[in-house]
Motif scaffolding. Structure first.
Motif, mmCIF file in Angstrom:
data_model
loop_
_atom_site.group_PDB
_atom_site.id
_atom_site.type_symbol
_atom_site.label_atom_id
_atom_site.label_comp_id
_atom_site.label_asym_id
_atom_site.label_seq_id
_atom_site.Cartn_x
_atom_site.Cartn_y
_atom_site.Cartn_z
ATOM 1 N N LEU A 88 1.074 -1.177 -0.074
ATOM 2 C CA LEU A 88 0.132 0.043 -0.022
ATOM 3 C C LEU A 88 0.717 1.256 0.195
ATOM 4 O O LEU A 88 1.869 1.557 0.948
ATOM 5 C CB LEU A 88 -0.952 0.106 1.227
ATOM 6 N N PHE A 89 0.948 2.001 -1.000
ATOM 7 C CA PHE A 89 1.429 3.233 -1.043
ATOM 8 C C PHE A 89 0.598 4.208 -0.696
ATOM 9 O O PHE A 89 -0.276 4.642 -1.081
ATOM 10 C CB PHE A 89 1.929 3.480 -2.495
ATOM 11 N N VAL A 90 0.862 4.837 0.737
ATOM 12 C CA VAL A 90 0.024 5.884 1.162
ATOM 13 C C VAL A 90 0.608 7.254 0.825
ATOM 14 O O VAL A 90 1.585 7.524 1.002
ATOM 15 C CB VAL A 90 -0.003 5.559 2.712
ATOM 16 N N ILE A 91 -0.433 8.148 0.595
ATOM 17 C CA ILE A 91 -0.146 9.528 0.415
ATOM 18 C C ILE A 91 -1.342 10.377 1.192
ATOM 19 O O ILE A 91 -1.987 9.801 1.483
ATOM 20 C CB ILE A 91 -0.027 10.030 -1.146
ATOM 21 N N GLU A 92 -1.077 11.729 1.074
ATOM 22 C CA GLU A 92 -1.817 12.581 1.498
ATOM 23 C C GLU A 92 -2.747 13.533 0.676
ATOM 24 O O GLU A 92 -2.144 13.958 -0.414
ATOM 25 C CB GLU A 92 -0.907 13.644 2.567
ATOM 26 N N ALA A 93 -4.118 13.506 1.003
ATOM 27 C CA ALA A 93 -4.950 13.779 0.087
ATOM 28 C C ALA A 93 -4.583 15.297 -0.463
ATOM 29 O O ALA A 93 -4.398 16.096 0.549
ATOM 30 C CB ALA A 93 -6.364 13.916 0.702
ATOM 31 N N GLY A 94 -4.256 15.763 -1.543
ATOM 32 C CA GLY A 94 -4.052 17.092 -1.919
ATOM 33 C C GLY A 94 -2.693 17.641 -1.915
ATOM 34 O O GLY A 94 -2.279 18.660 -2.386
ATOM 35 N N ARG A 95 -1.886 16.678 -1.307
ATOM 36 C CA ARG A 95 -0.537 16.924 -1.421
ATOM 37 C C ARG A 95 0.418 16.001 -1.767
ATOM 38 O O ARG A 95 0.428 14.575 -1.674
ATOM 39 C CB ARG A 95 -0.088 17.099 0.014
#
Ligand SMILES: Nc1nc2c(ncn2[C@@H]2O[C@H](COP(=O)(O)OP(=O)(O)OP(=O)(O)O)[C@@H](O)[C@H]2O)c(=O)[nH]1
Ligand SMILES: [Mg+2]
Length: 294
Positions: A88-95
């Protein structure tokens, strides 16, 4: 029966540990608003009716890998990508940052499927605002699936769990029934103390300390533990202790309370602060403190 291993990777502070905790339904991995909170691979297990998933939370992959400790953390994250059924590659919404880009690059050599998790969607009241980032990221590689969610609010976390369970290969359970946490009580105590320090101390100080549980014993219903907070300099020791011991007391009380909640019994926790000069860049010290590859 299905079973498999899922690694959770991404840059620091995107909410990987929060996601692990939300997925398995209890606090397995510590969290804090500061980046580089997680320093080890942390396993948490989700038990379903016909499936079991072992999640591996990892340190946030970061650039400023100047010291041996940073290298150990990046290695721990990178090494977690061998032998997983899915990442799972987790990123932050909008960034989307350079560090996200670097993780995406690292994932190019990963053979297992990779799913994109866009966390912290609760920060957006209008979900349409998420679309530009999703459209930008969709073609960057082949994704197993793309999942917007909020680890903090629990939104879509069950949907993610269901998706993952269906994708695990057939196989026997890897962990015994009911076991959710992959590490022992000593490690839990060290991490709990470190979390309270991360949350209480300003700026750079949390990055100069590590916690080592010295002893744990049970006396009837009482759990007695002592832990050493190692810092790099005398001045740091003074700050961790605080005026008249106030900081150490606050940290100790917060850690003890949470440990009591977790174990359901009384806890006696003794904390010490000691100096080990330059431990963050000393492979021998890192090995002693249990860091990857040290
Ligand atoms: N608003 C919001 N905040 C979140 C969410 N998930 C995590 N956070 C917050 O983001 C911060 C970082 O969370 P962590 O889970 O420690 O992040 P991490 O990716 O494990 O960070 P490192 O271990 O440093 O790599 C904490 O303050 C969390 O409470 C979310 O879904 N929404
Ligand atoms: Mg973390």
């Amino acid at each position: 029966m299905r079973s498999g291993i899922v690694a959770i990777v991404g840059r620091p502070n995107v909410g990987k540990s929060s996601l692990l905790n939300a997925l398995v339904g209890q606090k397995v991995s510590i969290t804090a608003p500061k980046p580089q909170t997680t320093r080890h691979r942390i396993q948490g297990v989700l038990h379903g009716d016909n499936a079991q998933i072992v999640f591996v939370d990892t340190p946030g992959m970061h650039r400023a890998a100047k010291k041996a400790l940073n290298k150990a953390m990046n290695d721990a994250a990178s090494n977690s990508l061998h032998y997983v059924d899915l990442a799972l590659f987790v990123i932050e919404a909008g960034r989307w940052t350079d560090e996200d880009e670097a993780v995406l690059e690292r994932l190019k050599s990963v053979k297992s499927p990779v799913a994109l998790v866009i966390n912290k969607v609760d920060k957006f009241s209008d979900k349409n605002d998420l679309l530009p980032l999703m459209e930008k990221l969709a073609p960057l590689r082949e994704w197993a699936f793309v999942m917007p969610l909020s680890a903090l609010k629990g939104a879509n976390v069950n949907v993610l769990a269901k998706q993952l369970m269906e994708r695990m290969p057939e196989g026997p359970p890897l962990y015994p029934e009911g076991q959710v946490v992959g590490h022992d009580l000593s490690f839990t105590i060290s991490e709990m103390v470190r979390e309270k320090l991360m949350r209480s101390l300003a700026q750079e100080l949390p990055y100069a300390l590590t916690v080592e549980t010295e002893a744990v014993e049970r006396e009837g219903g009482l759990l007695k533990a002592s832990a050493i907070i190692w810092v790099e300099r005398d001045g740091q020791k003074k700050i961790v202790i605080g005026e008249d011991g106030a900081m150490l007391k606050r940290v100790g009380t917060a850690a003890r309370r949470e440990l009591e909640e977790m174990t359901g019994g009384k806890v006696f926790l003794k904390l010490w602060v000691r100096v080990k000069e330059g431990w963050t860049d000393d492979p021998k010290a890192l090995s002693r403190f249990g860091y990857e590859g040290g």
